[in-house]
Design an enzyme around this catalytic site. Structure first.
Site, mmCIF file in Angstrom:
data_model
loop_
_atom_site.group_PDB
_atom_site.id
_atom_site.type_symbol
_atom_site.label_atom_id
_atom_site.label_comp_id
_atom_site.label_asym_id
_atom_site.label_seq_id
_atom_site.Cartn_x
_atom_site.Cartn_y
_atom_site.Cartn_z
ATOM 1 N N LEU A 125 0.836 -1.208 0.000
ATOM 2 C CA LEU A 125 0.000 0.000 0.000
ATOM 3 C C LEU A 125 0.873 1.260 0.000
ATOM 4 O O LEU A 125 0.744 2.110 -0.877
ATOM 5 C CB LEU A 125 -0.939 -0.013 1.226
ATOM 6 C CG LEU A 125 -1.838 1.215 1.396
ATOM 7 C CD1 LEU A 125 -2.843 1.334 0.252
ATOM 8 C CD2 LEU A 125 -2.602 1.161 2.737
ATOM 9 N N GLU A 127 3.601 4.197 -0.302
ATOM 10 C CA GLU A 127 4.496 4.632 -1.384
ATOM 11 C C GLU A 127 5.405 5.731 -0.857
ATOM 12 O O GLU A 127 5.100 6.347 0.176
ATOM 13 C CB GLU A 127 3.654 5.177 -2.552
ATOM 14 C CG GLU A 127 2.741 4.119 -3.142
ATOM 15 C CD GLU A 127 2.057 4.569 -4.431
ATOM 16 O OE1 GLU A 127 2.220 5.746 -4.829
ATOM 17 O OE2 GLU A 127 1.381 3.717 -5.028
ATOM 18 N N PRO A 128 6.487 6.036 -1.585
ATOM 19 C CA PRO A 128 7.386 7.098 -1.125
ATOM 20 C C PRO A 128 6.623 8.408 -0.862
ATOM 21 O O PRO A 128 6.904 9.110 0.094
ATOM 22 C CB PRO A 128 8.389 7.238 -2.271
ATOM 23 C CG PRO A 128 8.406 5.878 -2.914
ATOM 24 C CD PRO A 128 7.017 5.338 -2.777
ATOM 25 N N GLY A 129 5.617 8.727 -1.677
ATOM 26 C CA GLY A 129 4.867 9.979 -1.483
ATOM 27 C C GLY A 129 3.493 9.770 -0.875
ATOM 28 O O GLY A 129 2.676 10.694 -0.832
ATOM 29 N N GLY A 131 2.204 7.831 2.464
ATOM 30 C CA GLY A 131 2.282 7.010 3.675
ATOM 31 C C GLY A 131 0.991 7.178 4.455
ATOM 32 O O GLY A 131 0.040 6.411 4.265
ATOM 33 N N ILE A 157 7.815 -2.179 2.567
ATOM 34 C CA ILE A 157 6.898 -3.318 2.466
ATOM 35 C C ILE A 157 7.447 -4.507 3.269
ATOM 36 O O ILE A 157 8.415 -5.173 2.858
ATOM 37 C CB ILE A 157 6.657 -3.703 0.977
ATOM 38 C CG1 ILE A 157 6.176 -2.471 0.186
ATOM 39 C CG2 ILE A 157 5.658 -4.857 0.881
ATOM 40 C CD1 ILE A 157 4.943 -1.766 0.759
ATOM 41 N N GLY A 242 -5.833 -5.212 10.941
ATOM 42 C CA GLY A 242 -4.380 -5.193 11.195
ATOM 43 C C GLY A 242 -4.059 -4.419 12.464
ATOM 44 O O GLY A 242 -3.232 -4.855 13.288
ATOM 45 N N GLU A 363 1.169 0.703 10.208
ATOM 46 C CA GLU A 363 -0.287 0.478 10.147
ATOM 47 C C GLU A 363 -1.061 1.707 10.633
ATOM 48 O O GLU A 363 -2.130 1.596 11.230
ATOM 49 C CB GLU A 363 -0.678 -0.799 10.899
ATOM 50 C CG GLU A 363 -0.024 -2.009 10.229
ATOM 51 C CD GLU A 363 -0.649 -3.326 10.565
ATOM 52 O OE1 GLU A 363 -1.880 -3.358 10.713
ATOM 53 O OE2 GLU A 363 0.090 -4.314 10.660
ATOM 54 N N GLU A 367 -0.906 9.699 15.159
ATOM 55 C CA GLU A 367 -1.622 10.894 14.709
ATOM 56 C C GLU A 367 -2.784 10.513 13.786
ATOM 57 O O GLU A 367 -3.882 11.071 13.886
ATOM 58 C CB GLU A 367 -0.642 11.844 13.980
ATOM 59 C CG GLU A 367 0.412 12.475 14.888
ATOM 60 C CD GLU A 367 1.506 11.498 15.366
ATOM 61 O OE1 GLU A 367 1.713 10.449 14.716
ATOM 62 O OE2 GLU A 367 2.146 11.794 16.397
HETATM 63 N N1 CAA Z 1 -13.393 0.791 6.215
HETATM 64 C C1 CAA Z 1 -14.144 0.944 5.095
HETATM 65 N N2 CAA Z 1 -14.268 2.133 4.441
HETATM 66 C C2 CAA Z 1 -13.609 3.192 4.956
HETATM 67 C C3 CAA Z 1 -12.815 3.095 6.119
HETATM 68 C C4 CAA Z 1 -12.714 1.836 6.761
HETATM 69 N N3 CAA Z 1 -11.965 1.681 7.851
HETATM 70 N N4 CAA Z 1 -12.291 4.319 6.381
HETATM 71 C C5 CAA Z 1 -12.750 5.150 5.438
HETATM 72 N N5 CAA Z 1 -13.550 4.465 4.579
HETATM 73 C C6 CAA Z 1 -14.241 4.991 3.387
HETATM 74 C C7 CAA Z 1 -14.973 6.306 3.704
HETATM 75 O O1 CAA Z 1 -16.268 6.057 4.208
HETATM 76 C C8 CAA Z 1 -14.992 6.978 2.348
HETATM 77 O O2 CAA Z 1 -16.033 6.380 1.601
HETATM 78 P P1 CAA Z 1 -16.951 7.264 0.571
HETATM 79 O O3 CAA Z 1 -15.969 7.821 -0.441
HETATM 80 O O4 CAA Z 1 -17.899 6.270 -0.001
HETATM 81 O O5 CAA Z 1 -17.588 8.330 1.404
HETATM 82 C C9 CAA Z 1 -13.667 6.554 1.708
HETATM 83 O O6 CAA Z 1 -13.268 5.350 2.410
HETATM 84 C C10 CAA Z 1 -12.592 7.595 1.859
HETATM 85 O O7 CAA Z 1 -12.484 7.893 3.246
HETATM 86 P P2 CAA Z 1 -11.749 9.208 3.762
HETATM 87 O O8 CAA Z 1 -12.284 10.402 3.019
HETATM 88 O O9 CAA Z 1 -11.838 9.223 5.256
HETATM 89 O O10 CAA Z 1 -10.255 8.954 3.270
HETATM 90 P P3 CAA Z 1 -8.948 9.827 3.429
HETATM 91 O O11 CAA Z 1 -8.263 9.841 2.132
HETATM 92 O O12 CAA Z 1 -9.265 11.125 4.103
HETATM 93 O O13 CAA Z 1 -8.017 8.911 4.369
HETATM 94 C C11 CAA Z 1 -7.127 8.058 6.431
HETATM 95 C C12 CAA Z 1 -8.369 8.498 5.606
HETATM 96 C C13 CAA Z 1 -7.692 7.620 7.750
HETATM 97 C C14 CAA Z 1 -6.152 9.190 6.665
HETATM 98 C C15 CAA Z 1 -6.443 6.893 5.711
HETATM 99 O O14 CAA Z 1 -5.784 7.332 4.550
HETATM 100 C C16 CAA Z 1 -5.447 6.153 6.590
HETATM 101 O O15 CAA Z 1 -5.835 5.308 7.397
HETATM 102 N N6 CAA Z 1 -4.137 6.456 6.420
HETATM 103 C C17 CAA Z 1 -3.074 5.702 7.076
HETATM 104 C C18 CAA Z 1 -2.614 4.605 6.161
HETATM 105 C C19 CAA Z 1 -1.901 3.514 6.896
HETATM 106 O O16 CAA Z 1 -2.317 3.086 7.969
HETATM 107 N N7 CAA Z 1 -0.857 3.004 6.264
HETATM 108 C C20 CAA Z 1 -0.143 1.859 6.799
HETATM 109 C C21 CAA Z 1 0.367 1.056 5.643
HETATM 110 S S1 CAA Z 1 0.435 -0.671 5.920
HETATM 111 C C22 CAA Z 1 1.687 -0.963 7.005
HETATM 112 O O17 CAA Z 1 2.142 -0.120 7.700
HETATM 113 C C23 CAA Z 1 2.126 -2.378 7.105
HETATM 114 C C24 CAA Z 1 3.498 -2.674 6.675
HETATM 115 O O18 CAA Z 1 3.729 -3.568 5.888
HETATM 116 C C25 CAA Z 1 4.602 -1.953 7.304
#
Ligand code: CAA
Length: 381
Positions: A125, A127-129, A131, A157, A242, A363, A367
């Site tokens: 999921l 990307e460099p730009g 997170g 990843i 997760g 994950e 913030e």
């Molecule tokens: N489940 C289902 N749908 C969801 C949801 C959820 N938990 N959260 C939001 N949605 C839906 C919303 O209802 C919305 O739907 P509609 O367009 O139909 O209204 C849509 O998704 C978009 O929602 P937002 O407008 O809230 O989205 P956003 O772009 O503002 O982003 C965010 C919200 C909470 C900031 C999100 O981008 C986020 O969680 N960011 C963090 C990402 C993250 O945790 N990355 C970790 C990568 S994985 C990792 O770390 C593992 C590894 O391998 C190291």
């Protein structure tokens, strides 16, 4: 309301605890020093059913549900944190995305191998730009005949250097924002997939991490997870679960550090008495115990709700935030109680302190968890 675990989960708790002590703890220091997990250790965890513990039996899981998964993960946290990281990145993220978003054909094709660790998965999921702003990802997928052509890059990843399968999120239209994001299963030998070298990290030694890049990478349409445009919701629903697993791991890691701190405080004599008689030490231990108790109840509550089919977005965020910040405080207190020995590589406390730092970042940072919680509070405002 009954807060006791059912007998089958108490049995699971005891058997995973015994497995960790007998089969995993003896490898902890070697894994740290070599920055590698022997394949035999991964196979032993798979033999114990740990990759599939929370998944339904019809796709090759153990059928213990999310509560059973959290109970097992809490015990697994007593071993080197990198061991669970392999499971969390593979079955926990890659497998969950396929399970919740994929059609039956895709689930039965990939999940049995992932849940038995015949194949290791990774979750592409970040990307460099992109997170924290996961919806702003730039990797593109273009429909071409009976498949898609993917171009772009992913970063940080987990499992990438050892993975056989990747869930990759890409957009069909950058201008359409998160609504055009689509998810795919990508097999390791796909032409156009390039996997970078293993990243060097502060902690989680043994767990591998790398960049991915895609150069005109062709993926057949039957490896798409869900429909075009479903990818962002699949990604966030996967992260809800997760984050819950990560919180369970933080609770177990904090519990292990507390137990070590209690034992050390009773054994370490200064000014003619064990340091445990001093209130300055007692307060550190008491605060850790209170936090762990609260975090554990939050984990069990959110997991039980997930098992009842409730959406747990807000609770998973609260639980991840609370449990991982708690782990940071408990790890810091454990180093303090152990004094100079807490800073030495000779004890595992120093490793656990470094390993604990990532929990508040991956994950979703602390913030971002607050952003998710506040969004839930303000939804109707
Ligand atoms: N489940 C289902 N749908 C969801 C949801 C959820 N938990 N959260 C939001 N949605 C839906 C919303 O209802 C919305 O739907 P509609 O367009 O139909 O209204 C849509 O998704 C978009 O929602 P937002 O407008 O809230 O989205 P956003 O772009 O503002 O982003 C965010 C919200 C909470 C900031 C999100 O981008 C986020 O969680 N960011 C963090 C990402 C993250 O945790 N990355 C970790 C990568 S994985 C990792 O770390 C593992 C590894 O391998 C190291």
């Amino acid at each position: 309301m009954d807060f006791t675990l059912p007998e089958e989960l108490l049995l699971l708790q005891r058997s995973v605890r015994a497995f960790v002590e007998e089969k995993l703890l003896p490898h902890a220091e070697t894994i740290e020093k070599t920055d590698a997990i022997p394949r035999a250790v991964i196979d032993a965890m798979a033999g114990m059913g740990l990759f599939g513990i929370g998944f339904p039996e019809e796709v090759g899981g153990q059928g213990f549900g999310k509560l059973g998964y959290c109970v097992a993960v809490e015990q697994l946290a007593r071993a080197n944190a990198s061991l669970w990281n392999v499971i969390g990145g593979s079955a926990g993220l890659c497998g969950t995305a396929i399970d919740i978003g994929g059609l039956d054909g895709l689930r039965s094709r990939y999940l049995p191998d992932l849940l038995s660790a015949k194949k290791i998965g990774a979750y592409g999921l970040s990307e460099p730009g992109a997170g924290s702003d996961a919806g702003g990802l730039k990797t593109t997928a273009r429909r071409d005949g009976d498949g898609y052509v993917i171009d772009g890059a992913k970063t940080f990843i987990t499992n990438a250097p050892i993975a056989d399968l990747f869930t990759v999120f890409a957009t069909l239209d950058r201008a359409a924002g998160s609504k055009a994001i689509t998810a795919f299963v990508v097999e390791r030998d796909t032409p156009g997939l390039e996997i970078g070298p293993n990243d060097e990290k502060m902690g989680l030694h043994g767990s591998t991490t790398a960049q991915l890049s895609f150069h005109e990478m062709r993926v057949p349409a039957d490896r798409r997870i869900g429909a075009d445009g479903d990818g962002f919701k699949i990604a966030l629903r996967t992260l809800d679960l997760g984050r819950l697993g990560l919180a369970a791991h933080a609770v177990g890691a904090a519990q292990h550090l507390l137990e070590a701190s209690v034992a050390y405080a009773k054994a370490r004599v200064q000014f003619g008495k064990p340091i445990a008689v001093h209130q300055a030490i007692q307060w550190l231990l008491a605060d850790a115990a209170v936090g762990i108790h609260g975090a554990r109840l939050m984990v069990y509550d959110a997991a039980s709700r997930a098992d009842r089919g409730e959406r747990i977005t807000d609770r998973a965020a609260m639980t991840k935030l609370y449990a991982t910040e708690l782990l940071g405080r408990v790890a810091d207190a454990a180093v303090q109680v152990h004094g100079g020995m807490g800073y030495m590589r000779e004890l595992w406390i120093e490793r656990a302190y470094r390993d604990a730092r990532i929990y508040r970042i991956y994950e979703g940072t602390s913030e971002i968890q607050r952003v998710v919680i506040a969004a839930g509070l303000l939804a109707d405002a």
